[in-house]
Each structure stands twice: as C-alpha cells, then as structure tokens.
Design a protein around this motif. Structure first.
Motif, PDB file in Angstrom:
ATOM      1  N   LEU A  98     135.639  39.070  46.490  1.00 54.06           N
ATOM      2  CA  LEU A  98     136.496  39.818  45.455  1.00 54.06           C
ATOM      3  C   LEU A  98     135.896  39.594  44.402  1.00 54.06           C
ATOM      4  CD1 LEU A  98     138.998  40.924  45.002  1.00 54.06           C
ATOM      5  CD2 LEU A  98     139.748  39.057  43.655  1.00 54.06           C
ATOM      6  N   ASN A  99     134.687  38.542  43.665  1.00 50.82           N
ATOM      7  CA  ASN A  99     134.151  38.726  42.762  1.00 50.82           C
ATOM      8  C   ASN A  99     132.635  40.359  42.905  1.00 50.82           C
ATOM      9  OD1 ASN A  99     134.528  36.628  41.212  1.00 50.82           O
ATOM     10  ND2 ASN A  99     132.962  35.051  42.412  1.00 50.82           N
ATOM     11  N   GLU A 100     132.975  40.356  44.403  1.00 49.03           N
ATOM     12  CA  GLU A 100     131.971  41.683  44.529  1.00 49.03           C
ATOM     13  C   GLU A 100     132.725  43.153  44.251  1.00 49.03           C
ATOM     14  OE1 GLU A 100     128.818  42.988  48.121  1.00 49.03           O
ATOM     15  OE2 GLU A 100     129.206  41.405  47.837  1.00 49.03           O
ATOM     16  N   ILE A 101     133.453  42.952  44.951  1.00 48.96           N
ATOM     17  CA  ILE A 101     135.198  44.258  44.169  1.00 48.96           C
ATOM     18  C   ILE A 101     135.037  44.190  42.901  1.00 48.96           C
ATOM     19  CG2 ILE A 101     136.573  45.094  44.340  1.00 48.96           C
ATOM     20  CD1 ILE A 101     136.587  43.384  47.809  1.00 48.96           C
ATOM     21  N   ILE A 102     134.685  43.071  42.088  1.00 48.19           N
ATOM     22  CA  ILE A 102     134.727  42.653  40.915  1.00 48.19           C
ATOM     23  C   ILE A 102     133.935  43.574  39.489  1.00 48.19           C
ATOM     24  CG2 ILE A 102     135.167  41.315  38.414  1.00 48.19           C
ATOM     25  CD1 ILE A 102     137.073  40.020  40.329  1.00 48.19           C
ATOM     26  N   ASP A 103     132.243  42.643  40.697  1.00 48.90           N
ATOM     27  CA  ASP A 103     130.793  43.288  39.967  1.00 48.90           C
ATOM     28  C   ASP A 103     131.108  45.329  40.587  1.00 48.90           C
ATOM     29  OD1 ASP A 103     129.792  41.183  38.772  1.00 48.90           O
ATOM     30  OD2 ASP A 103     129.036  40.802  41.270  1.00 48.90           O
ATOM     31  N   ASP A 104     131.963  46.124  41.139  1.00 47.27           N
ATOM     32  CA  ASP A 104     131.628  47.250  41.546  1.00 47.27           C
ATOM     33  C   ASP A 104     132.170  48.087  40.411  1.00 47.27           C
ATOM     34  OD1 ASP A 104     129.840  46.655  43.065  1.00 47.27           O
ATOM     35  OD2 ASP A 104     130.805  46.956  45.476  1.00 47.27           O
ATOM     36  N   TYR A 105     133.893  47.284  40.630  1.00 45.96           N
ATOM     37  CA  TYR A 105     135.190  48.491  39.573  1.00 45.96           C
ATOM     38  C   TYR A 105     135.233  47.676  37.907  1.00 45.96           C
ATOM     39  CZ  TYR A 105     135.917  49.552  44.636  1.00 45.96           C
ATOM     40  OH  TYR A 105     135.124  50.165  45.971  1.00 45.96           O
ATOM     41  N   ILE A 106     135.216  46.747  37.604  1.00 42.75           N
ATOM     42  CA  ILE A 106     135.452  46.487  36.711  1.00 42.75           C
ATOM     43  C   ILE A 106     134.388  46.280  35.662  1.00 42.75           C
ATOM     44  CG2 ILE A 106     136.464  44.360  35.404  1.00 42.75           C
ATOM     45  CD1 ILE A 106     138.796  45.555  37.377  1.00 42.75           C
ATOM     46  N   ASP A 107     134.013  47.231  34.247  1.00 46.86           N
ATOM     47  CA  ASP A 107     133.484  46.761  33.381  1.00 46.86           C
ATOM     48  C   ASP A 107     133.167  45.788  32.864  1.00 46.86           C
ATOM     49  OD1 ASP A 107     135.037  48.868  31.662  1.00 46.86           O
ATOM     50  OD2 ASP A 107     135.149  46.446  31.495  1.00 46.86           O
ATOM     51  N   SER A 108     131.856  45.543  32.339  1.00 43.67           N
ATOM     52  CA  SER A 108     130.803  43.891  32.222  1.00 43.67           C
ATOM     53  C   SER A 108     132.551  43.011  31.251  1.00 43.67           C
ATOM     54  CB  SER A 108     129.400  44.135  31.797  1.00 43.67           C
ATOM     55  OG  SER A 108     129.706  44.384  30.612  1.00 43.67           O
ATOM     56  N   GLY A 109     132.912  43.697  30.530  1.00 45.54           N
ATOM     57  CA  GLY A 109     133.642  43.290  29.268  1.00 45.54           C
ATOM     58  C   GLY A 109     134.592  42.716  29.995  1.00 45.54           C
ATOM     59  N   MET A 110     135.158  43.054  30.915  1.00 44.32           N
ATOM     60  CA  MET A 110     136.564  41.791  31.390  1.00 44.32           C
ATOM     61  C   MET A 110     136.332  41.218  32.963  1.00 44.32           C
ATOM     62  SD  MET A 110     138.908  42.277  29.733  1.00 44.32           S
ATOM     63  CE  MET A 110     141.045  42.304  30.642  1.00 44.32           C
ATOM     64  N   ARG A 111     134.712  41.583  32.678  1.00 49.79           N
ATOM     65  CA  ARG A 111     134.660  41.087  34.060  1.00 49.79           C
ATOM     66  C   ARG A 111     135.071  39.458  34.826  1.00 49.79           C
ATOM     67  NH1 ARG A 111     128.686  43.748  36.041  1.00 49.79           N
ATOM     68  NH2 ARG A 111     129.325  45.501  36.240  1.00 49.79           N
ATOM     69  N   GLY A 112     134.641  38.577  33.223  1.00 50.47           N
ATOM     70  CA  GLY A 112     134.518  37.957  33.422  1.00 50.47           C
ATOM     71  C   GLY A 112     135.715  36.927  33.454  1.00 50.47           C
ATOM     72  N   VAL A 113     136.619  37.214  32.966  1.00 50.14           N
ATOM     73  CA  VAL A 113     138.415  37.638  32.802  1.00 50.14           C
ATOM     74  C   VAL A 113     139.061  37.264  34.775  1.00 50.14           C
ATOM     75  CG1 VAL A 113     140.756  37.948  32.202  1.00 50.14           C
ATOM     76  CG2 VAL A 113     139.185  38.029  30.460  1.00 50.14           C
ATOM     77  N   PHE A 114     138.430  38.153  34.709  1.00 42.46           N
ATOM     78  CA  PHE A 114     138.955  38.366  36.033  1.00 42.46           C
ATOM     79  C   PHE A 114     138.477  37.584  37.587  1.00 42.46           C
ATOM     80  CE2 PHE A 114     140.744  42.902  34.897  1.00 42.46           C
ATOM     81  CZ  PHE A 114     141.544  43.133  35.559  1.00 42.46           C
ATOM     82  N   ARG A 151     136.314  46.987  53.290  1.00 45.15           N
ATOM     83  CA  ARG A 151     136.526  46.334  52.022  1.00 45.15           C
ATOM     84  C   ARG A 151     138.309  46.163  51.602  1.00 45.15           C
ATOM     85  NH1 ARG A 151     133.692  47.027  46.624  1.00 45.15           N
ATOM     86  NH2 ARG A 151     132.317  46.121  47.209  1.00 45.15           N
ATOM     87  N   ALA A 152     139.399  47.022  52.332  1.00 49.68           N
ATOM     88  CA  ALA A 152     140.270  47.174  52.224  1.00 49.68           C
ATOM     89  C   ALA A 152     140.858  46.173  53.068  1.00 49.68           C
ATOM     90  CB  ALA A 152     140.914  48.124  52.585  1.00 49.68           C
ATOM     91  N   THR A 153     140.736  46.121  54.143  1.00 45.94           N
ATOM     92  CA  THR A 153     141.233  44.461  54.898  1.00 45.94           C
ATOM     93  C   THR A 153     140.770  43.333  54.245  1.00 45.94           C
ATOM     94  OG1 THR A 153     139.133  44.656  56.325  1.00 45.94           O
ATOM     95  CG2 THR A 153     141.487  46.056  57.144  1.00 45.94           C
ATOM     96  N   GLY A 154     139.921  43.525  53.385  1.00 51.82           N
ATOM     97  CA  GLY A 154     138.895  42.298  52.664  1.00 51.82           C
ATOM     98  C   GLY A 154     139.656  41.686  51.795  1.00 51.82           C
ATOM     99  N   ALA A 155     140.622  42.918  51.023  1.00 55.17           N
ATOM    100  CA  ALA A 155     141.395  42.829  49.890  1.00 55.17           C
ATOM    101  C   ALA A 155     142.562  42.317  50.592  1.00 55.17           C
ATOM    102  CB  ALA A 155     141.578  43.606  48.933  1.00 55.17           C
ATOM    103  N   ALA A 156     143.274  42.673  51.971  1.00 57.63           N
ATOM    104  CA  ALA A 156     144.653  42.003  52.806  1.00 57.63           C
ATOM    105  C   ALA A 156     144.505  41.199  52.551  1.00 57.63           C
ATOM    106  CB  ALA A 156     145.131  43.353  53.278  1.00 57.63           C
TER     107      ALA A 156
END
Ligand code: HEM
Lengths: 132, 109
Positions: B69-85, A32-37
């Motif tokens: 990155l969309n998948e990372i956003i789904d994992d860490y950003i709460d649903s309210g801000m997801r669309g913006v990110f 994940r970290a390298t993907g982001a990098a």
C-alpha cells in the motif's frame, strides 16, 4: 513544433483514450486491485479470529452473516482475490528471476491465471457452501 | 519504489514467497472447515498446527500489505499528504496484526 511532430514518422506516445485491452494489462491492474482487496481481507480475517476468541455469542452473528448471500459473495471475492493475487504473484516472481517476460508467454500466462483463479474460486466456495 | 528501494523490493518478494505457502494452507483450511461451528473452529486454531500458520499469515500478510500500500500511495497521492497516508497505513497494518495475534493467543491459551 507541433506541426513538426505531426508530420514526422516518429511514434507518438500512447493516447489517453485510444487503446485496447490486453490480457497482460488486465492482469497488471488486477494484481493491484486484488492486493488492495486483500488488505481489507486481512483486516476482516483478524476480526473473524477476534470474534472466534470472544466466544459463541459474539461469533454466532458473524458466522451467520458469512453464511448469508451477501456474506458468501464477499467470501467468494476474498477467495478469488487470494487465488488471483497468489497465482499472478508467481508470474511476478518468475519475471524477477528474469524469465517468461516475452510477450507471447506473458499473454498466455495472464489468461491462464484469470482462468485458473476463477475455476478454483468457484470450486472452493461451491464445495464450502454445499458442505453446510 | 522510492527510498530504500532495494531493501523494500526484497522484503516484498521474500514475504510473497512465505505467503504463497500460507495462502495455500489457508485455502485448504477454509475448505476443510467450511460450515463448522464455533467449537470446531476454535479447536482448529487452538492447536499449534492451526494458530502457527494462521498467526504467520496475519503477521506476514500485514507486513507485505503495508509495503504494497505504501507503493500505491507513492503512485497516487501527492507528496504533501503521503506521510499522513503512510502513517494511517502503518496503524491499520499493525492494528490488524495485533488484533489477530492477540486473539489467537486467547484461543491457544
Ligand atoms: C494476505 C495475502 C496478501 C496481501 C494482503 C497482499 C497485498 C499486496 C498489496 C497491497 C500489494 C501492492 C500492489 C501494487 O503495488 O500494485 C502487493 C504486491 C505484491 N504481492 Fe501481494 N498480497 C498477499 C499475498 C501475496 C502472495 C501469496 C504473493 C505471491 C505468490 C504475493 C506477491 C506479490 C508481489 C510479487 C507484489 C509486487 C507486485 C509489483 O511490484 O507490482 N502477494 N500485495
């Protein structure tokens, strides 16, 4: 309720603070970290191609920065991230075919990917630096 | 993966396979041209054997990294801000691809 749980022999869920590193865990986080990098790396690559297209006067300072100690460090990070993410991506693709998912194989391939990516990155960047 | 999970999953894997070859080409090209000056770099990418794989690396890379990155956003950003990110993610990926491909066009033309 809480005392029921504590006195029973059922396994508890993993603790937030008490755990130890495993190579497979490190590889998973690093993917994940390298993907982001590499996301940043692709943007930098586009900027580099842009500078190249603009001509010598725009390109020269950027090439100069890449050749500086900080530039070489960033380049090394980019090359290592590419190698690690690509090699570890192969592990993912292999698993997606339903293979190599047992613990022993996963552990060994995780070590191998760390080692191979590091050695290859050093060889590539060192040979590049000495070619100048 | 959330919505449209299967299609996204396949798109991520298919782009990964394409990128596998493109990354090998790129690392080889980097080594082969390390230390080259402006003129030689330009020459490298002005040939079809240069701009084609570089263009694919940037385009397919942008496609794959946006999904990731969309998948990372789904994992860490709460649903309210997801669309913006996710919108910012789209802009960054399309922007990087546009700058890279446009510049390759200038180099090749
Ligand atoms: C320009 C090159 C690349 C970029 C910018 C890139 C970027 C990313 C990003 C941001 C992610 C999301 C990470 C996550 O969800 O934890 C990802 C995931 C992934 N990448 Fe890449 N990647 C690149 C090249 C590759 C290559 C060459 C391969 C395969 C050989 C690959 C295989 C994968 C796989 C299989 C996943 C999904 C992992 C999962 O589902 O947990 N990538 N990539």
């Amino acid at each position: 309720m809480a005392s029921d749980r504590a006195s029973s022999n059922r396994p508890l869920s993993p603790h937030l603070q008490i755990w130890r590193w495993t190579p497979t865990m490190a590889a998973s986080i690093s993917h994940r970290a390298t993907g982001a990098a590499l996301y940043a790396g692709t943007i930098l690559l586009s900027i580099w191609v842009f500078a190249l297209a603009q001509g010598e006067s725009v390109y020269a300072p950027i090439a100069g920065f890449i050749g500086s100690p900080v530039g070489v460090l960033i380049l090394f990070g980019y090359v290592w991230a590419l190698l690690f993410h690509t090699l570890n991506g192969l592990r993912h693709l292999y698993w997606d075919m339903g293979r190599g998912f047992d613990i022993e194989n996963a552990r060994r391939s995780a070590w191998l990917v760390f080692l191979a990516s590091l050695v290859l990155a050093i060889v590539i960047v060192a040979s590049g630096v000495s070619a100048r | 993966m959330t919505h449209k999970g299967t299609a996204t999953f396949i798109a991520q894997r298919a782009s990964a396979v394409a990128l596998l070859f493109l990354v090998i080409w790129f690392l080889w090209g980097l080594s082969a041209h390390a230390g080259a000056g402006h003129e030689e770099m330009r020459l490298w990418l002005s040939a079809p054997t240069g701009w084609a794989p570089m263009g694919l690396l940037i385009a397919v890379g942008a496609f794959h990294m946006r999904i990731g990155l969309n998948e990372i956003i789904d994992d860490y950003i709460d649903s309210g801000m997801r669309g913006v990110f996710k919108l910012l993610n789209l802009f960054a990926a399309v922007g990087a691809a546009a700058i890279g491909l446009g510049s390759l066009y200038l180099i090749a033309a």
